[in-house]
Scaffold this motif. Structure first.
Motif, mmCIF file in Angstrom:
data_model
loop_
_atom_site.group_PDB
_atom_site.id
_atom_site.type_symbol
_atom_site.label_atom_id
_atom_site.label_comp_id
_atom_site.label_asym_id
_atom_site.label_seq_id
_atom_site.Cartn_x
_atom_site.Cartn_y
_atom_site.Cartn_z
ATOM 1 N N UNK A 69 0.815 -1.222 0.000
ATOM 2 C CA UNK A 69 0.000 0.000 0.000
ATOM 3 C C UNK A 69 0.844 1.265 0.000
ATOM 4 N N UNK A 70 2.038 1.189 0.548
ATOM 5 C CA UNK A 70 2.824 2.404 0.791
ATOM 6 C C UNK A 70 3.342 3.033 -0.505
ATOM 7 N N UNK A 71 3.564 2.215 -1.521
ATOM 8 C CA UNK A 71 4.078 2.715 -2.797
ATOM 9 C C UNK A 71 3.076 2.380 -3.895
ATOM 10 N N UNK A 72 2.869 3.346 -4.788
ATOM 11 C CA UNK A 72 1.837 3.193 -5.821
ATOM 12 C C UNK A 72 2.382 3.657 -7.163
ATOM 13 N N UNK A 73 1.619 3.374 -8.226
ATOM 14 C CA UNK A 73 1.960 3.886 -9.539
ATOM 15 C C UNK A 73 1.595 5.355 -9.658
ATOM 16 N N UNK A 99 6.300 14.854 -18.713
ATOM 17 C CA UNK A 99 7.459 15.740 -18.579
ATOM 18 C C UNK A 99 8.052 15.671 -17.177
ATOM 19 N N UNK A 100 7.314 15.075 -16.258
ATOM 20 C CA UNK A 100 7.789 14.813 -14.897
ATOM 21 C C UNK A 100 7.723 13.310 -14.647
ATOM 22 N N UNK A 101 8.639 12.833 -13.797
ATOM 23 C CA UNK A 101 8.645 11.406 -13.471
ATOM 24 C C UNK A 101 7.369 11.004 -12.745
ATOM 25 N N UNK A 102 6.940 11.849 -11.825
ATOM 26 C CA UNK A 102 5.710 11.570 -11.079
ATOM 27 C C UNK A 102 4.730 12.710 -11.286
ATOM 28 N N UNK A 121 -1.302 9.201 -19.568
ATOM 29 C CA UNK A 121 -0.198 8.237 -19.576
ATOM 30 C C UNK A 121 0.133 7.933 -18.124
ATOM 31 N N UNK A 122 0.091 6.661 -17.781
ATOM 32 C CA UNK A 122 0.292 6.257 -16.393
ATOM 33 C C UNK A 122 1.281 5.101 -16.306
ATOM 34 N N UNK A 123 1.995 5.067 -15.200
ATOM 35 C CA UNK A 123 2.886 3.948 -14.888
ATOM 36 C C UNK A 123 2.192 3.088 -13.846
ATOM 37 N N UNK A 124 1.888 1.863 -14.229
ATOM 38 C CA UNK A 124 1.210 0.915 -13.335
ATOM 39 C C UNK A 124 2.272 -0.037 -12.807
ATOM 40 N N UNK A 125 2.358 -0.194 -11.477
ATOM 41 C CA UNK A 125 3.480 -0.968 -10.936
ATOM 42 C C UNK A 125 3.120 -1.734 -9.654
ATOM 43 N N UNK A 126 2.453 -2.879 -9.804
ATOM 44 C CA UNK A 126 2.162 -3.677 -8.621
ATOM 45 C C UNK A 126 3.428 -4.184 -7.935
#
Length: 255
Positions: A169-173, A178-181, A204-209
């Protein structure tokens, strides 16, 4: 650049630049997959990635980001994310190593992660890797315009938890461009009581389980970066950057 609820929507040209940024990340991860073996140090993997960035003419996205000192996050076994490469950390037969990598190409970011088995691993370990990778794909399948962001989250959570695994839970996508997050945050679980946002073409999203063999609870080590499972059981991490289009999700982080 258009915005929707604080989220930057990318046009075709911008998505094209992000496709190239992410293709380069994937190419470097391919190179690292060939290098991962028993006896190699995680710093040797860092050196491969650094040299590849130099050859490709791109900037490592993580190096210097909020003070992070390396191009790679190399997280071994119970380490979830943000592990430091080290000459002293030698990979052994049966380990797993999660490598998170990003670059900046013509002002746009690419970001992807994979977890690699080191040599031969037990079947239970391989199952954790397979389920984590498949949970990512289940989430991507839900990333269509008109769906809610939490449809992505729900698909990941339900799949991983159906095997008895934990979802960090602590870290999410996150959104990326133009920015990393960027907005929105992309949790791998459905937060209670929050409505989520509707997905729009151009996001545009970074999905990272990040999936664990035990508890989802996390501790951060004394280096202030490396996150480990509280019960010290194994954790796996896979990530793709995707564009949401009128034709559905497109994975940008493919070689």
């Amino acid at each position: 650049m258009k915005k929707y609820r604080g989220i930057y929507l990318k046009n075709e040209k911008e998505i094209g630049l992000m496709r190239e940024a992410n293709r380069l990340v994937s190419t470097i991860l391919d190179m690292l997959s060939e290098a991962v073996r028993p006896g190699i140090s995680t710093m040797a993997l860092e050196e491969i990635a650094d040299k590849a960035c130099e050859n490709f003419g791109v900037v490592p996205a993580f190096k210097g980001y909020h003070g992070f000192p390396f191009a790679l996050c190399c997280s071994v076994n119970e380490e979830i994310v943000h592990g430091f490469p080290s000459n002293e950390r030698i990979l052994n037969e049966g380990d797993i190593v999660s490598i998170d990598m990003g670059v900046v190409y013509k002002g746009f970011y690419g970001d992807s992660a994979r977890t690699y088995p080191v040599g031969s691993v037990p079947a239970t370990t391989q199952m954790l890797l397979d389920v984590t990778r498949e949970s990512l794909m289940k989430g991507i399948e839900q990333a269509h315009p008109g769906n809610n962001l939490y449809d992505v989250s729900r698909a990941i959570q339900e799949y991983a938890e159906s095997f008895g695994y934990g979802i960090v839970r602590r870290f999410v996508g996150h959104g990326i461009g133009r920015n990393l997050h960027e907005k929105p945050e992309v949790p791998n679980f459905v937060p209670a009581g929050l409505p989520g946002v509707n997905l729009r073409t151009g996001m545009v999203i970074a999905i990272e389980p990040m999936v664990t063999a035990g508890t989802y609870e996390v501790e951060v080590l004394s280096d202030k970066w490396t996150a480990v499972t509280k019960d010290r059981k194994l954790s796996a991490h896979f990530e793709h950057t995707i564009a949401i289009t009128s034709d559905g999700p497109i994975i940008l982080s493919l070689s």
